[in-house]
Design a protein around this motif. Structure first.
Motif, PDB file in Angstrom:
ATOM      1  N   SER A  40       0.812  -1.225   0.000  1.00 22.23           N
ATOM      2  CA  SER A  40       0.000   0.000   0.000  1.00 22.23           C
ATOM      3  C   SER A  40       0.844   1.272   0.000  1.00 22.23           C
ATOM      4  CB  SER A  40      -0.924   0.014   1.225  1.00 22.23           C
ATOM      5  OG  SER A  40      -0.181   0.106   2.422  1.00 22.23           O
ATOM      6  N   HIS A  51      -6.257  -0.286   0.129  1.00 22.04           N
ATOM      7  CA  HIS A  51      -7.142   0.168   1.202  1.00 22.04           C
ATOM      8  C   HIS A  51      -8.610  -0.161   0.921  1.00 22.04           C
ATOM      9  CE1 HIS A  51      -4.207   3.334   3.076  1.00 22.04           C
ATOM     10  NE2 HIS A  51      -3.727   2.099   3.064  1.00 22.04           N
ATOM     11  N   ARG A  82     -10.231  -0.747   7.393  1.00 21.46           N
ATOM     12  CA  ARG A  82      -9.973  -1.273   6.041  1.00 21.46           C
ATOM     13  C   ARG A  82     -10.510  -2.685   5.872  1.00 21.46           C
ATOM     14  NH1 ARG A  82      -3.816   0.657   6.727  1.00 21.46           N
ATOM     15  NH2 ARG A  82      -4.198   2.908   6.596  1.00 21.46           N
TER      16      ARG A  82
END
Length: 428
Positions: A40, A51, A82
């Motif tokens: 990420s 996400h 998330r």
């Protein structure tokens, strides 16, 4: 060319977000926290995809309830957000009574409705007050609950878990004087480590749908007297692991397991009566896997146990120095003109620190139950014993301390492949 320009022309930029998310999922390994954060942080596009992919954030999450400061609670809140709306799996890694960070605990409790599993530490003691608070939560998704070791208090008020409609697996270590109540009838897997045989038995009698059970008891008290309803039948029980260190180990007398296939007995030097085991086996005729650890059985006892498991395919012995001797090995030796002991036996694993047998006797028995593919194809009569799929022999410890079998032993079993017969050879 700048880094931004390289990214714009990169072929991976053309991948659909769904495919990119699948690729991310394959990169998540044992270090899933680091892995999820790593993918990420490559670029803003990858961060957006990661996400917005909840399944990347749903693996077991270690939560240190006593962590100081607010940084961890903020990170925890982001991680849990998330993962929504999928179930999450929580493991409390450290709990000190009276020292729990309220911010961390609140963030975890906010998503209690989504807990798929919850595990407590076994080496520490879980504050009873925390256990009571957990029991008050709605745990609609919870399938596995491991309470670990609960701190002992002089409190006989039951802890009742009622809002757990999906609970199937439950574990607890010695809850002491506090009754723990869960919907026992809906459990399929139960693990109890308890010094109260009476408490164990009372819990068991309420679990009518168990498939797997593991019980560890170190109590010295008598088992309960419950009248004429013995033995209690567990009609679906497939796997039973019993770890005992008791003065009167007649626990199997209380149980009937007609479909049991896997029986593991860790007896810790307990003197076991062949009569008790045989009576239990007559109520469990479908055992295919039998394991004894540190059992004070004689060779005759072991022969009887194997004989009363006519479907036995796997036998494992650990630290059973009194029973794995020439007498038992002779009984396993296959002869064309004799009815074999354990005709279905395919796998044998023997681990021990002391050798109480003759090498030639063991090698001859092993070789007697082995045929090459050509021999099996050309035999007009099929052997009345199964061929080995695995034989593991280890004596004298591990590594360099392990016992080395002699060249004569190796010569007797030379036709067996090394992936079937595993042992330490003498290479001197």
């Amino acid at each position: 060319m700048s880094s931004r320009s390289k990214y714009i022309v990169s072929p991976i930029r053309t991948l659909p977000a769904e495919l990119l998310a699948e690729i991310f999922e394959y990169t998540i390994g044992d270090s899933h926290v680091k892995d999820a954060h790593r993918v990420s942080q490559v670029c803003s596009n990858w961060r957006q995809v990661a996400h917005s992919t909840p399944r990347l954030w749903t693996q077991m999450l270690d939560v240190a309830l006593c962590k100081k400061g607010d940084t961890f609670s903020h990170c925890l809140k982001a991680w849990l957000a998330r993962s929504a709306p999928l179930p999450v799996h929580i493991s409390f890694t450290s709990v000190d009574h009276g020292d729990i960070n309220p911010g961390i605990l609140e963030e975890v409790l906010k998503v209690a409705l989504r807990w798929g599993s919850l595990k407590m530490p076994k080496v520490a003691t879980m504050p009873l007050s925390l256990v009571r608070r957990l029991a008050q939560c709605r745990l609609d998704c919870l399938e596995e609950l491991d309470l670990g070791t609960i701190a002992e208090y002089e409190d006989a008020t039951p802890v009742v878990f009622t809002a757990v409609p999906r609970l199937r697996k439950f574990s607890v270590v010695n809850p002491g004087t506090t009754p723990i109540v869960v919907p026992w009838a809906q459990l399929t897997e139960l693990t109890l480590d308890w010094d109260s045989p009476v408490g164990v038995f009372q819990a068991l009698t309420q679990c009518t749908n168990l498939i797997t059970v593991s019980i560890q008891m170190y109590g010295w008290s008598r088992l309960p007297e419950i009248g004429q309803d013995l033995p209690v039948e567990f009609s679906q029980l497939n796997t039973f692991c019993l770890d005992l260190s008791m003065k009167r180990p007649a626990f199997l007398d209380y149980l009937s397991t007609p479909v049991l296939q896997k029986l593991q007995l860790f007896l810790n030097g307990v003197s076991w009566s062949q009569t008790h085991l045989t009576a239990f086996q007559l109520r469990a005729p479908n055992i295919t896997f039998l394991e004894f650890t540190h059992a004070w059985l004689t060779s005759d006892d072991l022969v009887a146990a194997v004989r009363h498991a006519p479907l036995l395919t796997h036998l494992k012995l650990t630290g059973c120095r009194k029973c794995f001797k020439d007498e038992f090995i002779h009984a396993l030796h296959y002869h064309d003109d004799a009815t074999p002991l354990a005709p279905c036996l395919q796998s044998l694993e023997v681990l021990g620190s002391v050798m109480n047998f003759t090498e030639d006797v063991l090698a001859g028995m092993i070789a007697s139950r082995w045929w090459t593919d050509i021999e099996l194809a050309t035999n007009t009569v099929r052997p009345a014993a199964a061929r080995w799929t695995s034989v593991v022999l280890q004596f004298g410890g591990f590594g360099h301390n392990q016992y080395h079998f002699s060249p004569r032993f190796a010569d007797i079993v030379k036709d067996m492949p090394s992936d079937v017969l595993k042992y330490r050879k003498d290479t001197t």
